[in-house]
Design a protein around this motif. Structure first.
Motif, PDB file in Angstrom:
ATOM      1  N   ARG A 173      43.471 -37.590  -5.164  1.00 51.17           N
ATOM      2  CA  ARG A 173      42.954 -36.802  -5.676  1.00 51.17           C
ATOM      3  C   ARG A 173      41.995 -36.458  -5.708  1.00 51.17           C
ATOM      4  O   ARG A 173      40.505 -36.962  -5.541  1.00 51.17           O
ATOM      5  N   ALA A 174      41.490 -35.002  -4.666  1.00 53.66           N
ATOM      6  CA  ALA A 174      40.188 -35.503  -3.863  1.00 53.66           C
ATOM      7  C   ALA A 174      39.344 -34.963  -5.537  1.00 53.66           C
ATOM      8  O   ALA A 174      39.505 -34.280  -6.196  1.00 53.66           O
ATOM      9  N   GLY A 175      38.480 -35.631  -5.597  1.00 51.33           N
ATOM     10  CA  GLY A 175      36.798 -35.522  -6.877  1.00 51.33           C
ATOM     11  C   GLY A 175      37.483 -35.967  -7.658  1.00 51.33           C
ATOM     12  O   GLY A 175      36.686 -36.168  -9.013  1.00 51.33           O
ATOM     13  N   ARG A 176      38.679 -37.673  -7.323  1.00 47.76           N
ATOM     14  CA  ARG A 176      39.634 -37.269  -9.190  1.00 47.76           C
ATOM     15  C   ARG A 176      39.628 -38.883  -9.042  1.00 47.76           C
ATOM     16  O   ARG A 176      38.806 -39.482  -9.591  1.00 47.76           O
ATOM     17  N   GLY A 177      40.137 -39.157  -8.184  1.00 45.28           N
ATOM     18  CA  GLY A 177      40.934 -40.684  -7.623  1.00 45.28           C
ATOM     19  C   GLY A 177      42.148 -40.811  -7.455  1.00 45.28           C
ATOM     20  O   GLY A 177      42.966 -39.382  -6.960  1.00 45.28           O
ATOM     21  N   LEU A 178      42.991 -41.911  -7.985  1.00 44.69           N
ATOM     22  CA  LEU A 178      44.001 -42.804  -7.711  1.00 44.69           C
ATOM     23  C   LEU A 178      45.270 -41.725  -9.089  1.00 44.69           C
ATOM     24  O   LEU A 178      44.868 -42.113 -10.195  1.00 44.69           O
ATOM     25  N   ASP A 179      45.892 -40.988  -8.654  1.00 42.70           N
ATOM     26  CA  ASP A 179      46.903 -40.979  -9.637  1.00 42.70           C
ATOM     27  C   ASP A 179      47.645 -41.681 -10.871  1.00 42.70           C
ATOM     28  O   ASP A 179      47.563 -43.087 -10.069  1.00 42.70           O
ATOM     29  N   GLY A 180      46.552 -41.500 -11.736  1.00 44.38           N
ATOM     30  CA  GLY A 180      47.455 -42.718 -12.858  1.00 44.38           C
ATOM     31  C   GLY A 180      46.548 -44.046 -13.329  1.00 44.38           C
ATOM     32  O   GLY A 180      46.416 -44.488 -14.248  1.00 44.38           O
ATOM     33  N   ASP A 181      45.868 -43.542 -12.637  1.00 40.76           N
ATOM     34  CA  ASP A 181      44.321 -44.763 -13.085  1.00 40.76           C
ATOM     35  C   ASP A 181      43.427 -43.978 -13.812  1.00 40.76           C
ATOM     36  O   ASP A 181      43.393 -42.377 -14.083  1.00 40.76           O
ATOM     37  N   ARG A 182      42.765 -44.575 -14.798  1.00 45.11           N
ATOM     38  CA  ARG A 182      42.265 -44.140 -15.830  1.00 45.11           C
ATOM     39  C   ARG A 182      40.637 -43.419 -15.299  1.00 45.11           C
ATOM     40  O   ARG A 182      40.624 -42.596 -16.125  1.00 45.11           O
ATOM     41  N   TYR A 183      40.522 -43.543 -13.785  1.00 46.20           N
ATOM     42  CA  TYR A 183      39.108 -43.543 -13.731  1.00 46.20           C
ATOM     43  C   TYR A 183      39.726 -42.075 -12.972  1.00 46.20           C
ATOM     44  O   TYR A 183      38.544 -40.585 -12.932  1.00 46.20           O
ATOM     45  N   ALA A 184      40.474 -41.365 -12.859  1.00 46.61           N
ATOM     46  CA  ALA A 184      40.960 -39.971 -12.071  1.00 46.61           C
ATOM     47  C   ALA A 184      41.060 -39.652 -13.942  1.00 46.61           C
ATOM     48  O   ALA A 184      41.284 -38.251 -13.803  1.00 46.61           O
ATOM     49  N   ALA A 185      41.284 -39.742 -14.710  1.00 41.60           N
ATOM     50  CA  ALA A 185      41.751 -38.446 -16.129  1.00 41.60           C
ATOM     51  C   ALA A 185      40.012 -39.344 -16.959  1.00 41.60           C
ATOM     52  O   ALA A 185      40.126 -38.083 -17.825  1.00 41.60           O
ATOM     53  N   GLY A 186      38.844 -39.420 -16.018  1.00 42.24           N
ATOM     54  CA  GLY A 186      37.997 -39.837 -17.169  1.00 42.24           C
ATOM     55  C   GLY A 186      37.950 -40.116 -17.985  1.00 42.24           C
ATOM     56  O   GLY A 186      37.441 -40.293 -19.249  1.00 42.24           O
ATOM     57  N   ILE A 271      33.604 -65.102 -13.912  1.00 40.27           N
ATOM     58  CA  ILE A 271      34.511 -64.234 -12.124  1.00 40.27           C
ATOM     59  C   ILE A 271      32.833 -63.464 -12.386  1.00 40.27           C
ATOM     60  O   ILE A 271      33.013 -63.376 -11.201  1.00 40.27           O
ATOM     61  N   LEU A 272      32.277 -63.520 -12.919  1.00 42.84           N
ATOM     62  CA  LEU A 272      30.787 -62.843 -12.915  1.00 42.84           C
ATOM     63  C   LEU A 272      29.719 -62.453 -11.591  1.00 42.84           C
ATOM     64  O   LEU A 272      29.303 -62.478 -10.873  1.00 42.84           O
ATOM     65  N   ARG A 273      29.372 -64.629 -12.178  1.00 41.40           N
ATOM     66  CA  ARG A 273      28.236 -64.770 -11.210  1.00 41.40           C
ATOM     67  C   ARG A 273      28.833 -65.049  -9.159  1.00 41.40           C
ATOM     68  O   ARG A 273      28.678 -64.255  -8.770  1.00 41.40           O
ATOM     69  N   PRO A 274      30.106 -65.840  -9.552  1.00 44.01           N
ATOM     70  CA  PRO A 274      30.838 -65.536  -8.012  1.00 44.01           C
ATOM     71  C   PRO A 274      30.756 -64.238  -7.198  1.00 44.01           C
ATOM     72  O   PRO A 274      30.914 -64.274  -5.918  1.00 44.01           O
ATOM     73  N   LEU A 275      31.014 -63.202  -7.822  1.00 47.82           N
ATOM     74  CA  LEU A 275      31.395 -61.764  -7.238  1.00 47.82           C
ATOM     75  C   LEU A 275      29.684 -61.294  -6.910  1.00 47.82           C
ATOM     76  O   LEU A 275      30.283 -60.118  -6.561  1.00 47.82           O
ATOM     77  N   ILE A 276      28.570 -61.510  -7.572  1.00 46.05           N
ATOM     78  CA  ILE A 276      27.246 -61.009  -7.042  1.00 46.05           C
ATOM     79  C   ILE A 276      27.544 -60.739  -5.509  1.00 46.05           C
ATOM     80  O   ILE A 276      27.783 -61.457  -4.657  1.00 46.05           O
ATOM     81  N   HIS A 277      27.181 -59.348  -5.625  1.00 46.08           N
ATOM     82  CA  HIS A 277      26.858 -58.737  -4.009  1.00 46.08           C
ATOM     83  C   HIS A 277      28.172 -59.142  -3.061  1.00 46.08           C
ATOM     84  O   HIS A 277      27.970 -58.948  -2.150  1.00 46.08           O
ATOM     85  N   ARG A 278      29.409 -59.414  -3.685  1.00 50.88           N
ATOM     86  CA  ARG A 278      30.891 -59.585  -3.204  1.00 50.88           C
ATOM     87  C   ARG A 278      31.864 -58.751  -4.078  1.00 50.88           C
ATOM     88  O   ARG A 278      33.123 -59.261  -3.402  1.00 50.88           O
ATOM     89  N   GLY A 279      31.570 -57.912  -4.426  1.00 52.39           N
ATOM     90  CA  GLY A 279      32.438 -57.501  -5.855  1.00 52.39           C
ATOM     91  C   GLY A 279      33.192 -55.636  -5.106  1.00 52.39           C
ATOM     92  O   GLY A 279      33.928 -55.607  -5.998  1.00 52.39           O
ATOM     93  N   GLY A 280      32.758 -55.849  -4.520  1.00 54.76           N
ATOM     94  CA  GLY A 280      33.260 -54.806  -3.371  1.00 54.76           C
ATOM     95  C   GLY A 280      32.580 -52.983  -2.878  1.00 54.76           C
ATOM     96  O   GLY A 280      30.969 -53.052  -2.781  1.00 54.76           O
ATOM     97  N   LEU A 281      33.299 -52.009  -3.107  1.00 49.29           N
ATOM     98  CA  LEU A 281      32.588 -50.685  -3.148  1.00 49.29           C
ATOM     99  C   LEU A 281      32.803 -49.621  -4.142  1.00 49.29           C
ATOM    100  O   LEU A 281      34.499 -49.949  -4.393  1.00 49.29           O
ATOM    101  N   ARG A 282      32.571 -48.163  -3.663  1.00 50.68           N
ATOM    102  CA  ARG A 282      32.666 -47.582  -5.012  1.00 50.68           C
ATOM    103  C   ARG A 282      32.410 -46.522  -3.962  1.00 50.68           C
ATOM    104  O   ARG A 282      31.673 -46.041  -3.515  1.00 50.68           O
ATOM    105  N   ALA A 283      33.326 -45.432  -4.002  1.00 51.57           N
ATOM    106  CA  ALA A 283      33.669 -44.330  -3.074  1.00 51.57           C
ATOM    107  C   ALA A 283      33.763 -43.084  -3.746  1.00 51.57           C
ATOM    108  O   ALA A 283      34.748 -43.519  -4.756  1.00 51.57           O
ATOM    109  N   ASP A 284      33.613 -41.761  -2.992  1.00 54.03           N
ATOM    110  CA  ASP A 284      34.593 -40.212  -3.394  1.00 54.03           C
ATOM    111  C   ASP A 284      35.641 -40.058  -3.179  1.00 54.03           C
ATOM    112  O   ASP A 284      35.850 -40.748  -1.445  1.00 54.03           O
ATOM    113  N   VAL A 285      36.935 -39.849  -3.039  1.00 56.92           N
ATOM    114  CA  VAL A 285      37.794 -39.082  -2.483  1.00 56.92           C
ATOM    115  C   VAL A 285      37.445 -37.609  -2.346  1.00 56.92           C
ATOM    116  O   VAL A 285      37.489 -37.035  -3.310  1.00 56.92           O
ATOM    117  N   LEU A 286      37.600 -37.426  -0.774  1.00 58.13           N
ATOM    118  CA  LEU A 286      37.140 -36.278  -0.153  1.00 58.13           C
ATOM    119  C   LEU A 286      38.502 -35.358  -0.777  1.00 58.13           C
ATOM    120  O   LEU A 286      38.174 -34.445   0.129  1.00 58.13           O
TER     121      LEU A 286
END
Length: 300
Positions: A173-186, A271-286
């Motif tokens: 969903r634009a401006g929200r995220g994926l249905d059923g995900d905690r970040y889409a629900a804020g 988990i913290l240390r081996p994922l430094i600079h390899r933890g992925g990407l944050r993106a907006d849904v347009l």
């Protein structure tokens, strides 16, 4: 960062030597190349500020280190109990540690290895310093070639800290995220509490990173990363500042999704240390749309 052992020296100078090891680790310079005055930490800090300035960086005091939140490196001087709980020798009242993440955790502790992975919020911090560039100029990123990959996994969690649920099809969903995900629900752990902020709709991580961790003996499955989209064949870091499509959904790459001590607590330890600079990407849904396993990911 690199692993740096505590340099040899007298017990009385252990704190300055521990701080030097942390500074060498974050700058990736051999600790023998750092000035190490035969004095207390206060004198050593002056020498290191001069040395860093010669390389375009500085050492900035942190006013409130207990509440400090920054997805970067910083060095803290913490009180550490002797014995198994802290690991330091008796008589050593303070140690230097290297911290990273928001919320931050200890990723290097040359004087007291037992502190590795501890949340800085749980430590008694005497003083702390951020290593920062003196040059605030934001240089333009060079134009990258077209990027292509595929969706290798999809996951959502209905609430903060709830287990991730794997999907074959997700609805964006634009401006929200994926249905059923905690970040889409804020309702995510890091969801903005006032208004909308960029970079909180969707998270991605490369399957190749998990393959490398497994080869090194650090097994972490996709659900354990707590990211929404697992990619294959794609450099997700190269999508920062670029628009791309996941299947029919248009997205905007915002910033790296660095790990933090919260992830270490849920999916770690370690988990913290081996994922430094390899933890992925944050993106907006347009745009609204459907994302399926195997869907193409293309930069636009």
């Amino acid at each position: 960062m690199i692993d740096v052992d505590l340099p040899p020296g007298p017990h009385a100078g252990a704190l300055a030597r521990g701080f030097a090891a942390c500074l060498a680790s974050v700058t990736e310079v051999p600790v023998t190349d750092l000035p190490l005055p035969d004095a207390d930490l206060a004198h050593a800090l002056g020498a290191w500020r001069t040395w860093l300035a010669e390389h375009g960086s500085g050492l900035v005091p942190i006013a409130d280190p207990v509440r400090f939140q920054w997805a970067g490196w910083w060095i803290a001087v913490v009180e550490d109990p002797p014995g198994p709980a802290g690991g330091r020798p008796a008589g050593q009242t303070a140690v230097a540690v290297l911290a990273f993440g928001t919320p931050p955790g200890v990723v290097l502790s040359p004087q007291a290895p037992a502190l590795l992975g501890r949340a800085t919020a749980d430590l008694r911090i005497r003083e702390a310093y951020a290593v920062a560039s003196l040059d605030p100029v934001l240089h333009r990123r060079p134009t990258a070639p077209d990027l292509r990959g595929t969706v290798a996994g999809l996951a959502v969690a209905p609430a903060a800290e709830a287990p991730m649920r794997l999907l074959e099809v997700a609805h964006a969903r634009a401006g929200r995220g994926l249905d059923g995900d905690r970040y889409a629900a804020g309702a995510g752990t890091f969801s903005p509490r006032a208004g909308r902020r960029p970079g909180y709709d969707l998270t991605l991580i490369a399957a190749e990173v998990l393959d490398e961790l497994a080869a090194a003996g650090q097994v972490l499955d996709f659900a354990g990363t707590r990211r929404n989209v697992l990619t294959r064949g794609l450099d997700v870091d190269a999508l920062v500042g670029r628009r791309f499509r996941i299947g029919e959904v248009l997205c905007d790459g915002r910033r790296p999704c660095e790990p933090c001590v919260h992830l270490d607590r849920l999916s770690g330890p370690g988990i913290l240390r081996p994922l430094i600079h390899r933890g992925g990407l944050r993106a907006d849904v347009l745009t609204d749309g459907e994302i399926r396993l195997g869907a193409p990911i293309l930069s636009v």
